[in-house]
Design a protein around this motif. Structure first.
Motif, mmCIF file in Angstrom:
data_model
loop_
_atom_site.group_PDB
_atom_site.id
_atom_site.type_symbol
_atom_site.label_atom_id
_atom_site.label_comp_id
_atom_site.label_asym_id
_atom_site.label_seq_id
_atom_site.Cartn_x
_atom_site.Cartn_y
_atom_site.Cartn_z
ATOM 1 N N HIS A 245 0.866 -1.116 -0.181
ATOM 2 C CA HIS A 245 -0.012 -0.061 -0.004
ATOM 3 C C HIS A 245 0.700 1.150 -0.081
ATOM 4 N N ASN A 249 -1.844 11.911 -0.045
ATOM 5 C CA ASN A 249 -1.739 13.377 0.109
ATOM 6 C C ASN A 249 -0.203 13.804 0.186
ATOM 7 N N MET B 355 1.665 1.746 14.063
ATOM 8 C CA MET B 355 0.963 3.111 13.702
ATOM 9 C C MET B 355 -0.100 2.978 14.911
ATOM 10 N N HIS B 403 -0.003 11.722 13.098
ATOM 11 C CA HIS B 403 -0.706 10.999 12.099
ATOM 12 C C HIS B 403 -1.624 11.528 11.454
ATOM 13 N N ALA B 405 -2.097 14.417 10.628
ATOM 14 C CA ALA B 405 -1.448 15.598 9.649
ATOM 15 C C ALA B 405 -1.632 14.984 8.199
ATOM 16 N N VAL B 406 -1.398 13.641 8.108
ATOM 17 C CA VAL B 406 -1.381 13.090 6.703
ATOM 18 C C VAL B 406 -2.801 13.376 6.056
ATOM 19 N N PHE B 407 -3.679 13.515 6.679
ATOM 20 C CA PHE B 407 -4.909 13.896 5.749
ATOM 21 C C PHE B 407 -5.411 15.252 5.880
ATOM 22 N N GLY B 408 -4.398 16.191 6.307
ATOM 23 C CA GLY B 408 -4.597 17.629 6.464
ATOM 24 C C GLY B 408 -5.187 18.076 7.554
ATOM 25 N N PHE B 454 -7.957 5.891 12.456
ATOM 26 C CA PHE B 454 -6.644 5.918 11.389
ATOM 27 C C PHE B 454 -6.628 4.317 10.760
ATOM 28 N N TYR B 455 -7.356 4.348 9.464
ATOM 29 C CA TYR B 455 -7.081 2.960 9.027
ATOM 30 C C TYR B 455 -7.687 1.869 9.698
ATOM 31 N N LYS B 512 -9.429 8.211 -3.501
ATOM 32 C CA LYS B 512 -8.109 8.898 -3.503
ATOM 33 C C LYS B 512 -7.151 7.834 -2.391
ATOM 34 N N TYR B 513 -7.549 7.245 -1.688
ATOM 35 C CA TYR B 513 -6.410 6.551 -0.808
ATOM 36 C C TYR B 513 -6.537 4.761 -1.060
ATOM 37 N N SER B 514 -5.425 4.610 -0.565
ATOM 38 C CA SER B 514 -4.960 3.070 -0.883
ATOM 39 C C SER B 514 -5.103 2.284 0.252
ATOM 40 N N VAL B 515 -5.605 1.196 0.159
ATOM 41 C CA VAL B 515 -5.953 0.420 1.493
ATOM 42 C C VAL B 515 -4.799 0.210 2.157
ATOM 43 N N MET B 516 -4.861 -0.001 3.555
ATOM 44 C CA MET B 516 -3.734 -0.343 4.326
ATOM 45 C C MET B 516 -3.776 -1.858 4.713
ATOM 46 N N ALA B 518 -4.237 -5.659 4.067
ATOM 47 C CA ALA B 518 -4.254 -6.468 3.060
ATOM 48 C C ALA B 518 -5.557 -7.156 2.759
#
Lengths: 296, 670
Positions: A245, A249, B355, B403, B405-408, B454-455, B512-516, B518
């Motif tokens: 993955h 952003n 995480m 953590h 902040a990754v999403f703004g 968070f995921y 827009k987001y990729s999966v965390m 599997a």
């Protein structure tokens, strides 16, 4: 206290010469006089000492790598770095001292040339020259070592100094360790067969969250010429190879100055990440299989 | 081998549920709905139903709750079912323990607060639907308050106790519980202990369902000290430790789930000058939860997922008569909840992958509420409730802020002010017919997962979920009509309700987001949906043709749609439970038919599966005996007699429920 008192008496606010003001003033003086005296005294003492006593040399907050004398220039040269030099981008600091008076030199013309001597051949490497003025007594530049020291050959850094009217040269032998993870990549452009060197600078202390991303790109023109390049555009795609993955952003690095490209890279967890970089010259893909590993 | 010490234990011991139900037949061990207390001692329909279904002493709290018209249970494993009211989800319902807030420590909702209490700890469960009162806290779906058992004081010194032991064949599970009470005129103390162990159960096809086992112990001490005739202090201490808990429908199990709960309560009754009761409580609790996949085969990557929650708070509540036929209840409460959960995955050759799944965060909540009750005339009663809640959410560590902040999200304040108000009018339209209408407006804050998750992987729809600190609060407008008809042998009640929830919070797929995780289908981000309609009806009939015979039937149905006309996920289908009970002196026999229609109206966005219809038949019997100095009670029965292979719509995963199950339960009280 004044505020409480005024409405009771119905008086106007006191003038600076009123009794209230004087009372207040004398109160302050009585209470704090010893403290004021002490402050005044210590100010006198410290100003005297500045004139008379040689200051203790400011400790340089970096690791010393090498030193020596640039004979003709009358300068002692000390080379520092944040940590032991290794392959890839190394910020380096020079501290210069008058070789007789030991006084630090804050203005000088300084240039450096890294050289790899491989016996049968010699080559240089990209370098970012320090300016002519020191900041906090340090002249700051960068050296990008393209291979480690070892049986293949050894590295030196040639330093040329113009100190006022005096000129001198010094060759500092340095040992370059192999960086634990590759911090330098090179590729031949698909567009014009030009050879590029890409050095990883940031994140130097990666964390989960938003990290500053910085790389420096140099064109490999000859064995001795490595000009900074600002012609490419860069696309950044972080990836966790074990999980398959990425992260959202991220901000693609864009050229800021002297071949340095800055952007943002986001890590959503610790572990091993690949920072995949695609380089384009205009609309044409220059290279799309370069990546740096970040393991934290 | 374990059977021998355990059977000795049961011989020596005695249980709580039993004691409470046997000794204090009159106490409030009831489900109070749309709390209307003024009308006196007459039991409402829900109390009657609760009493009826809980007569089966082998039933767990969850079994009983699932039979009530207003409640459904969301099931992820054979342990830790999550009670929800009507079609509202757990974030929309306040689940309280004796007025205390308690937050599960699992990001995947494996541990609703209800798993940390045993029936032995409880005196009653109050279920308040949204149309009624919301004194205890703001919500759009109502509240479930599990009232803790209370020690009693007695004029003479009394030592009493009960012990219960039971066995279920389908899961080869057994439990033991012991309850001891000591009372003097000045103080009383109750100590309880429960141990449960369950193996993998057998489903209707005869197959054992892997990872459906669990084991737990629960201890509690409840003390009471009389300061004077009308004033007393209560101390409650609870410890609940579960371990090796399988979640067949999830990719991970639970290594341990531990809760520590403490409360000190001050109560003053009959104060004179109109005040009937004042109660103030200070409390604190902590939950630790650890997900574990070490027993699972073919785990692609091993991971640890610990979580922790800590809550402390207080409330004060008082009830006063402010004039003839008027009563006013006031309440103020405040609490702080801190949450943290993380995930670490291990892969050889790389650093551990770590995480925060709940970045360290804190909710500070405070609220004031009032409820005014007016008996307008002998047949009309008015209740007006109002509450204002203020909540502030924040991330408490730099690591946590990094953590998100990754999403703004850069730490902007997240706070919500939530006003609620409801009006309820009851009137006897006829000698036998009573109607209650209620209208209300209320709201709820987003949950910590909805704000800061968070995921978080959700096995139900297969998506990773990301929180959204910019969520607006959910608000709802509610209407509810209840008709109650009572005539000698008949007690009939029917309720229709509708809630229009604005800013309905739901996860929305964001490419827009990729999966965390599997294998996840994608990433969803919590968003406010324009609005959603949740409506339905429920009814119950209690019929006594002759005093020894009781027929009870409960029916519930719900219909929901979002603003695009699609169904919301996790909505139970039409469901009916009909039960006939016959008393023959000290013996009773009971036959039960449970029916659920198919649920074909499912949420495509949530990738929800349709569920088929099913019929279940149960037979139960019990005998209440008395021997010199002690009472005893034997219950037994067969559940799912025809070994139906089925799953309920609210069950996660395609995991079948228990097949035919024989059970036996023995209780002794002295």
């Amino acid at each position: 206290m004044l505020c409480l008192y005024m409405p009771e008496t119905g008086m106007l606010p006191p003038s600076p010469h009123s009794n209230y003001y004087n009372a207040f003033n004398s109160f302050v003086m009585k209470r704090y006089f010893p403290a004021l005296c002490f402050i005044a005294l210590s100010a006198i003492v410290t100003s005297c000492s500045k004139d008379n006593i040689e200051p203790a040399p400011v400790a340089i907050p970096h690791q010393k790598i090498a030193d020596g004398f640039a004979i003709g220039a009358g300068v002692k040269v000390e080379l520092y770095a944040r940590k032991a030099l290794s392959t890839g981008y190394n910020t380096v600091y020079f501290a210069l001292y008058d070789s007789i008076s030991k006084a630090p030199i804050e203005k000088a013309q300084l240039s450096m040339l890294p050289m790899m001597d491989m016996g049968t051949m010699k080559h240089s490497a990209p370098a970012e020259q320090p300016g002519t003025a020191a900041k906090d007594r340090l002249f700051t530049g960068a050296l990008v070592f393209t291979m480690p020291s070892g049986e293949m050959g050894s590295w030196t850094v040639e330093v040329n100094i113009t100190n006022g009217t005096k000129q001198g040269k010094l060759i500092l032998p340095v040992t370059i360790a192999n960086a634990p993870a590759a911090r330098l990549k090179s590729f031949v452009s698909k567009v014009d067969n030009a050879k590029f060197i890409v050095a990883y600078i940031e994140p130097s202390a990666p964390k989960v969250g938003v990290n500053d991303m910085e790389i420096a790109i140099f064109r490999s023109k000859s064995m001795m010429e490595f000009p900074a390049d600002s012609s490419l555009s860069v696309a950044l795609t972080p990836e966790m190879p074990t999980m398959g993955h990425g992260s959202p952003n991220n901000v693609d690095p864009v050229h800021i100055t002297k071949g340095h490209y800055k952007g943002k890279v986001n890590f959503t967890m610790t572990g091993l990440w690949y920072l995949n970089l695609d380089f384009k010259a205009g609309a044409a893909i220059s290279n799309d299989n370069t990546f740096f590993e970040v393991n934290f | 081998m374990k059977v021998i010490p355990i059977s000795i234990l049961c011989l020596l011991s005695v249980s709580t549920v039993y004691a409470q139900r046997l000794v204090k037949e009159d106490t409030v061990r009831t489900v109070l709905l749309q709390e209307v207390k003024v009308t006196g001692k007459q039991k409402n329909q829900q109390q009657n139903l609760f009493q009826y279904f809980s007569a089966n002493k082998a039933a767990t709290t969850e079994d009983v709750l699932a039979r009530l018209p207003e409640l459904s249970m969301v099931r992820r494993g054979s342990y830790g079912m999550e009670p929800v009211i009507r079609s509202f989800n757990s974030g929309q319902v306040n689940l309280l323990l004796d007025g205390m807030r308690i937050h599960g420590a699992c990001t995947d909702k494996m541990d609703p607060a209800s798993i940390y209490v045993e029936p032995a700890n409880l005196q009653s469960i109050e279920v308040r639907t949204n149309g009624g009162s919301f004194l205890n806290g703001s919500s759009v779906g109502g509240s479930i308050n599990m009232k803790l058992a209370e020690a009693t004081c007695h004029d003479e010194r009394v030592f009493s106790g009960t012990a219960n032991s039971g066995y279920h064949s389908a899961a080869r599970s057994y439990y033991q519980s012991l309850n001891l009470n000591y009372a003097t005129y000045k103080w009383g103390i109750t100590a309880t202990g429960t141990y449960r162990k369950s193996n993998n159960y057998r489903d209707g096809s005869g197959k054992r369902v892997d990872f459906s086992q669990y084991e737990k112990v629960n201890y509690s001490i409840h003390g009471k000290y009389m300061l004077n005739e009308n004033t007393y202090l209560k101390l409650d201490l609870l410890a609940d430790d579960g371990w090796n808990i399988g979640y067949a429908a999830l990719p991970m199990d639970v290594g341990y789930a531990n809760a520590r709960i403490g409360a000190l309560t001050f109560v003053k009754e009959n104060l004179g000058n109109g005040w009937q009761k004042l109660e103030a409580k200070l409390y604190a609790n902590q939950v630790k939860h650890y997900m574990d996949d070490t027993h699972r085969p073919n785990v692609p990557i091993h991971m640890d997922m610990p979580g922790k929650s800590a809550t402390s708070g207080m409330y004060a509540e008082g009830t006063t008569s402010i004039g003839r036929n008027q009563q006013l209840t006031l309440r103020a409460d405040a609490s702080v909840t801190a949450l943290k959960a993380s995930m670490t995955m291990y892969q050889e050759g790389t650093s551990p992958m770590y995480m925060l799944t709940w970045p360290d965060n804190r909710q500070v909540q405070s609220g004031v509420a009032a409820q005014y009750l007016l008996q307008l005339d002998s047949i009309t009663q008015l209740q007006v409730s109002a509450r204002a809640d203020y909540s502030d959410f924040s991330l408490t560590t730099q690591e946590g802020k990094d953590h998100l902040a990754v999403f703004g999200y850069n730490g902007q304040a997240v706070n919500h002010f939530i006003p609620s108000v409801s009006v309820q009018l009851s009137r006897n339209l006829h000698r036998n017919l009573k109607a209650t209408v209620s209208l209300g407006m209320n709201g709820r804050t987003p949950t910590a997962s909805e704000l800061f998750g968070f995921y978080l992987f959700n096995q139900f729809d297969g998506y990773d979920y990301i929180g959204n600190p910019g969520l607006k609060q959910e608000t709802a407008q509610q209407a509810e009509l209840t008709l109650q008809w009572r005539k000698s042998k008949w007690k009939v009640q029917a309720t229709g309700y509708a809630s229009r929830v604005s800013n309905y919070i739901i996860g929305k797929y964001d490419p827009k987001y990729s999966v965390m995780t599997a294998g996840a289908r994608g990433v969803k981000v919590y968003e406010n949906l324009g609005h959603a309609l949740l409506t339905g009806a429920e009814g119950s009939v209690i019929f006594n043709p002759v005093p020894q015979t009781q027929i009870v039937s409960v029916l519930k149905y719900a219909y929901t749609r979002d603003n695009a006309g699609n169904a919301l996920p996790m909505i139970a289908p039409l469901r009916n439970i009909t039960s006939v009970k016959q008393n023959i002196h000290r013996l009773w026999l009971q036959g039960e038919l449970e029916t659920a229609a198919a649920q074909n109206r499912v949420s495509k966005a949530a990738n929800e599966k349709q569920t088929g219809e099913f019929y279940l038949c149960h037979f139960r019997m019990g005998y209440n005996g008395q021997a010199k100095g002690f009472r005893w009670q034997l219950n037994g029965g067969v559940e799912n007699i025809f070994d139906a292979y089925y799953r309920e719509h609210l069950d996660w995963g395609n995991i079948a429920r228990q097949g035919r199950n024989f059970y036996l339960q023995l209780g002794i009280g002295f």
